[in-house]
Design a protein around this motif. Structure first.
Motif, PDB file in Angstrom:
ATOM      1  N   ILE A 102      34.331 -42.390  73.517  1.00 17.57           N
ATOM      2  CA  ILE A 102      35.243 -41.552  74.304  1.00 17.57           C
ATOM      3  C   ILE A 102      35.427 -42.126  75.708  1.00 17.57           C
ATOM      4  CG2 ILE A 102      35.487 -39.279  75.400  1.00 17.57           C
ATOM      5  CD1 ILE A 102      34.246 -38.097  72.829  1.00 17.57           C
ATOM      6  N   SER A 103      34.334 -42.604  76.284  1.00 18.88           N
ATOM      7  CA  SER A 103      34.409 -43.198  77.615  1.00 18.88           C
ATOM      8  C   SER A 103      35.322 -44.429  77.610  1.00 18.88           C
ATOM      9  CB  SER A 103      33.006 -43.572  78.077  1.00 18.88           C
ATOM     10  OG  SER A 103      33.040 -44.305  79.259  1.00 18.88           O
ATOM     11  N   LEU A 104      35.151 -45.306  76.621  1.00 22.28           N
ATOM     12  CA  LEU A 104      36.001 -46.493  76.523  1.00 22.28           C
ATOM     13  C   LEU A 104      37.455 -46.117  76.256  1.00 22.28           C
ATOM     14  CD1 LEU A 104      33.675 -48.885  74.515  1.00 22.28           C
ATOM     15  CD2 LEU A 104      34.408 -49.147  76.888  1.00 22.28           C
ATOM     16  N   LEU A 105      37.664 -45.107  75.459  1.00 21.85           N
ATOM     17  CA  LEU A 105      39.011 -44.646  75.156  1.00 21.85           C
ATOM     18  C   LEU A 105      39.702 -44.126  76.412  1.00 21.85           C
ATOM     19  CD1 LEU A 105      40.931 -44.233  72.751  1.00 21.85           C
ATOM     20  CD2 LEU A 105      39.939 -41.965  72.476  1.00 21.85           C
ATOM     21  N   GLU A 106      38.969 -43.376  77.230  1.00 25.95           N
ATOM     22  CA  GLU A 106      39.542 -42.863  78.478  1.00 25.95           C
ATOM     23  C   GLU A 106      39.875 -43.997  79.437  1.00 25.95           C
ATOM     24  OE1 GLU A 106      36.498 -40.099  79.561  1.00 25.95           O
ATOM     25  OE2 GLU A 106      37.382 -38.476  78.367  1.00 25.95           O
ATOM     26  N   GLU A 107      38.997 -45.011  79.528  1.00 23.07           N
ATOM     27  CA  GLU A 107      39.274 -46.169  80.382  1.00 23.07           C
ATOM     28  C   GLU A 107      40.523 -46.902  79.902  1.00 23.07           C
ATOM     29  OE1 GLU A 107      35.986 -48.881  81.154  1.00 23.07           O
ATOM     30  OE2 GLU A 107      34.591 -47.195  80.997  1.00 23.07           O
ATOM     31  N   TYR A 108      40.648 -47.069  78.603  1.00 22.18           N
ATOM     32  CA  TYR A 108      41.804 -47.745  78.028  1.00 22.18           C
ATOM     33  C   TYR A 108      43.087 -46.990  78.362  1.00 22.18           C
ATOM     34  CZ  TYR A 108      44.934 -49.764  74.525  1.00 22.18           C
ATOM     35  OH  TYR A 108      45.990 -50.362  73.894  1.00 22.18           O
ATOM     36  N   ASN A 109      43.061 -45.681  78.242  1.00 19.28           N
ATOM     37  CA  ASN A 109      44.242 -44.869  78.550  1.00 19.28           C
ATOM     38  C   ASN A 109      44.607 -44.965  80.028  1.00 19.28           C
ATOM     39  OD1 ASN A 109      44.811 -44.023  75.961  1.00 19.28           O
ATOM     40  ND2 ASN A 109      43.490 -42.224  76.106  1.00 19.28           N
ATOM     41  N   GLU A 110      43.599 -45.069  80.910  1.00 18.90           N
ATOM     42  CA  GLU A 110      43.872 -45.231  82.341  1.00 18.90           C
ATOM     43  C   GLU A 110      44.563 -46.561  82.603  1.00 18.90           C
ATOM     44  OE1 GLU A 110      40.335 -44.710  84.720  1.00 18.90           O
ATOM     45  OE2 GLU A 110      39.947 -42.738  83.855  1.00 18.90           O
ATOM     46  N   ILE A 111      44.097 -47.620  81.941  1.00 11.99           N
ATOM     47  CA  ILE A 111      44.708 -48.941  82.105  1.00 11.99           C
ATOM     48  C   ILE A 111      46.147 -48.915  81.624  1.00 11.99           C
ATOM     49  CG2 ILE A 111      44.628 -51.336  81.279  1.00 11.99           C
ATOM     50  CD1 ILE A 111      41.552 -51.066  81.306  1.00 11.99           C
ATOM     51  N   LEU A 112      46.384 -48.262  80.496  1.00 15.81           N
ATOM     52  CA  LEU A 112      47.761 -48.133  79.997  1.00 15.81           C
ATOM     53  C   LEU A 112      48.652 -47.416  80.999  1.00 15.81           C
ATOM     54  CD1 LEU A 112      47.496 -47.205  76.208  1.00 15.81           C
ATOM     55  CD2 LEU A 112      48.306 -49.338  77.201  1.00 15.81           C
ATOM     56  N   ALA A 113      48.128 -46.374  81.596  1.00 14.74           N
ATOM     57  CA  ALA A 113      48.917 -45.589  82.547  1.00 14.74           C
ATOM     58  C   ALA A 113      49.224 -46.405  83.796  1.00 14.74           C
ATOM     59  CB  ALA A 113      48.174 -44.320  82.918  1.00 14.74           C
ATOM     60  N   ILE A 114      48.283 -47.236  84.240  1.00 14.05           N
ATOM     61  CA  ILE A 114      48.489 -48.041  85.446  1.00 14.05           C
ATOM     62  C   ILE A 114      49.450 -49.190  85.169  1.00 14.05           C
ATOM     63  CG2 ILE A 114      47.343 -49.636  87.038  1.00 14.05           C
ATOM     64  CD1 ILE A 114      44.852 -47.824  86.789  1.00 14.05           C
ATOM     65  N   ARG A 115      49.285 -49.892  84.073  1.00 14.06           N
ATOM     66  CA  ARG A 115      50.083 -51.084  83.767  1.00 14.06           C
ATOM     67  C   ARG A 115      51.470 -50.771  83.229  1.00 14.06           C
ATOM     68  NH1 ARG A 115      46.392 -55.880  81.440  1.00 14.06           N
ATOM     69  NH2 ARG A 115      45.178 -56.129  83.321  1.00 14.06           N
ATOM     70  N   GLY A 116      51.548 -49.766  82.448  1.00 17.43           N
ATOM     71  CA  GLY A 116      52.834 -49.489  81.808  1.00 17.43           C
ATOM     72  C   GLY A 116      53.609 -48.435  82.560  1.00 17.43           C
ATOM     73  N   ASN A 117      54.827 -48.259  82.135  1.00 17.93           N
ATOM     74  CA  ASN A 117      55.658 -47.207  82.683  1.00 17.93           C
ATOM     75  C   ASN A 117      55.125 -45.891  82.134  1.00 17.93           C
ATOM     76  OD1 ASN A 117      57.615 -45.414  83.392  1.00 17.93           O
ATOM     77  ND2 ASN A 117      59.332 -46.698  82.714  1.00 17.93           N
TER      78      ASN A 117
END
Length: 131
Positions: A102-117
């Protein structure tokens, strides 16, 4: 008349619906060994005790000259204590890996939000809905 240990054990196993295959797996012997036991008139009380513990069956009723009910109750309590400890340990491991996921999944979603539109980026939820 002497008791035929093998017949008594076989009758108990079949009457209670125990599987010969399951018993052989629990006892770590092949099925043929168990069928051979059924043909033996006498054998060591240790084997009967191990069969009883594997099946969680108290053989003190069938063999009061060999066992007391307390013998099997002590063994069942030790077994239950061991299995409770084992289950607690396994749950602890499962929770560790679930939390890590869950922790890794949340980090991944944060990266997606920062990098992508943020309007086109769909957060990855993976198997989170199953947890």
């Amino acid at each position: 008349m002497d008791k035929h240990y093998g017949e008594i054990i076989e009758r108990t196993i079949r009457r209670n619906g125990y599987s010969i295959s399951e018993l052989s797996r629990l006892m770590k012997v092949n099925r043929r060994s168990i069928y051979n036991w059924f043909n033996q008139a006498k054998f060591k009380s240790e084997i009967i005790f191990k069969i009883g513990c594997a099946l969680k069956h108290d053989f003190s009723d069938e063999f009061p000259e060999l066992f007391s009910p307390e013998d099997f109750q002590q063994a069942f309590n030790k077994s239950r204590s061991f299995s409770d400890d084992f289950l607690a340990s396994e749950l602890e491991k499962i929770n560790y890996w679930k939390d890590k996921y869950i922790s890794l999944l949340e980090e991944y979603n944060e990266i997606l939000a920062i990098r992508g539109n943020p309007t086109t980026a769909t957060p990855y939820t993976g198997l989170k809905h199953l947890l």
